[in-house]
Design a protein around this motif. Sequence first.
Motif, PDB file in Angstrom:
ATOM      1  N   THR A 256       0.849  -1.361  -0.401  1.00 13.44           N
ATOM      2  CA  THR A 256      -0.649   0.265   0.355  1.00 13.44           C
ATOM      3  C   THR A 256       0.862   1.095   0.263  1.00 13.44           C
ATOM      4  O   THR A 256       1.323   1.392   0.815  1.00 13.44           O
TER       5      THR A 256
ATOM      6  N   ARG B 262      -1.586   6.377   1.360  1.00  6.87           N
ATOM      7  CA  ARG B 262      -3.209   6.249   1.931  1.00  6.87           C
ATOM      8  C   ARG B 262      -2.586   5.456   3.440  1.00  6.87           C
ATOM      9  O   ARG B 262      -1.208   5.236   3.561  1.00  6.87           O
ATOM     10  N   GLN B 263      -3.499   4.811   4.066  1.00  6.72           N
ATOM     11  CA  GLN B 263      -3.424   4.739   6.003  1.00  6.72           C
ATOM     12  C   GLN B 263      -2.924   3.183   4.694  1.00  6.72           C
ATOM     13  O   GLN B 263      -3.868   2.277   4.577  1.00  6.72           O
ATOM     14  N   VAL B 264      -1.985   2.850   6.053  1.00  7.91           N
ATOM     15  CA  VAL B 264      -1.381   1.576   5.833  1.00  7.91           C
ATOM     16  C   VAL B 264      -1.576   0.400   6.902  1.00  7.91           C
ATOM     17  O   VAL B 264      -1.739  -0.277   6.832  1.00  7.91           O
TER      18      VAL B 264
END
Lengths: 368, 368
Positions: free
Chosen positions: A128, A132-134
């Motif tokens: 990811t 973005r939030q991983v």
Amino acid sequence: MSATDGQKIAMRGAGYYSANTVGAKYVIDKVADLVVDAVARMPRLANGHPFAIADFGAADGGTSMDMMRRLVGAVRETEPHRAISITYTDLPHNDFSTLFRLSQGLLGPSTDMPLADTPALYIFGSGTSFYRQVLPDNSLSFGFSATAMHWISKRPCMIADHVQAVGASNAEREQFRTQALRDWETILLARARELRSGGRLALANFCIDEEGHYLGHTTAVDMFDCFARHWRDLLRAGRISETEYVNATFQQFYKTPQEFAAPFRDPASSVSQAGLRLEKMFTMVTPCPYAEAFRTHRNAQDFARAYVPTLRSWSETVFANALDSSRPANERSAIIDDFYNAYEADVARAPDEHRMDYVHCVTQIVKL
Amino acid sequence: MSATDGQKIAMRGAGYYSANTVGAKYVIDKVADLVVDAVARMPRLANGHPFAIADFGAADGGTSMDMMRRLVGAVRETEPHRAISITYTDLPHNDFSTLFRLSQGLLGPSTDMPLADTPALYIFGSGTSFYRQVLPDNSLSFGFSATAMHWISKRPCMIADHVQAVGASNAEREQFRTQALRDWETILLARARELRSGGRLALANFCIDEEGHYLGHTTAVDMFDCFARHWRDLLRAGRISETEYVNATFQQFYKTPQEFAAPFRDPASSVSQAGLRLEKMFTMVTPCPYAEAFRTHRNAQDFARAYVPTLRSWSETVFANALDSSRPANERSAIIDDFYNAYEADVARAPDEHRMDYVHCVTQIVKL
């Protein structure tokens, strides 16, 4: 981050990246002191929560492996039985197999115990993007990133007569700056969600420092000007088209310390409101290890043959992808080989002029 | 699990595995009902803990993708805002890039929303063998595995005159059985540490069922006998050496339902003592989709050309690695091509005799 843009930031596989980025490891080793000190001061976790570490933009994990050992050691010194996770993140096409093999001691000779053999240490990969939030909310104890966040999420335009924003026209450069500042906010807000209260980030990012220095531009010669000049030579020689010439545009931007700090200096910014605070910031120049070695050995050929492959490891895809995809593969390879061979010949002719010093801005950030 | 043994279980990359293992997906789709039902009955987690899912031996993740959608849907039905993690595990050399690309919708056309775009869903890869602990203690809510745990951790011996334990001598087969039973205990104890109390496993493993059926052996013709016969033909024709002939030995063992259940039936076993209980167990036969399609289209060539590549996708490395490594690569390829071409010709000649029905033992296991 668009998938197609992401694809263009591919690196060459199977340990090539680490072996040829000695300088990157020097930076991380220096930052490790900071990291270990920060970890020692972090609040103890509740039972049942692992100490979660992430390396954002880790490539094959090779350059940060020793730092990870020290970091794991520092956590275990305070809490001997705490479970620890390390999540190595990069774009989906990253060579995660090499990363896992390296951590398990399956590549090359090493006298060290493989990192993955540490008791109660769990290693993961994530494909990811760091835009973005991983990781889940409030789960991350320590986030690390080195020499990765100069890759911006998309190219706002092609740079008509240069290859990098440092050599772009003012109008082009402002478009890159706008994108980069938006990206920096996106990165920080995603990390703010992931971090636990008291969790920290240590980020070593390429920058333009207080003296105007940046990667490959610490003396009179500018590395990106060299790239641009050799690429222009191919245009003049009729080897590449005007479109191909323009398309070689690094999807990068080097921010200044002021730009890194800006979201933190405004208490009303979304980054400040999300609880992030800048604890430390400094710039550092890492001398080019190849140029330093040359000062001792004075063999210009050897220097050129070691130096240019390092540049090639992270720049090749930019030039290869600039070429018309209708060209046969062997024709594209030949152009790219000629491009780097010309650069190498240049370095061999005037070895004292070339060096790729790293110029980083290190930030340490805490979530309240 | 030794690294070198592990290397030999490589699959071919870039979606090849999923596209050619239609049968595997049928199995997983059937097991999905069980999974969704189990999830609905699971205890609610404390705040701040993600619902952690793992797919052990996931390959490229393609065959379980639809099940994962249903599983995620089932979790969200009970708890709409619960963070969910999915950790896809396999050996380090697995094609994790294809896995991440598939989950992000970057490969091939699909009308579905990419799994990775689900809000608050976090996807990870792990290159840690399922013979070791992959996840922290007491963190796993739901573990899943399909058609993976017949690969044993090492070959106790080569099988002299066959390729798989089903055709081995009694003495050889007992060595394989001993290894497989020890491995099963190792797998279960590692999962017992990872699972939360109330967490569950749903495992669909190849087996020898109550009627003595197993993969490719549900009618008179036995698929592994066919492999062995074609390999023996190469020996007789002088194409391969005696050593190469013997070295083609699948690192696999198919357990019976009794063998799967044994550790649970003994309350004093380490598995029972670790809190694992067998909730459900049944066997199932999945008709070979290629053979079923042939019953309709009746084109023997088409059947052979679809069927044999499926076999090749998971068996090729066993035969390729049996060949002497001093042979030039093109010679090795030619032998392997001839081997599968002969098999394909066989199938085309007598299409009604060939089918690779899957025979699975499904177990659902809970941790008290």
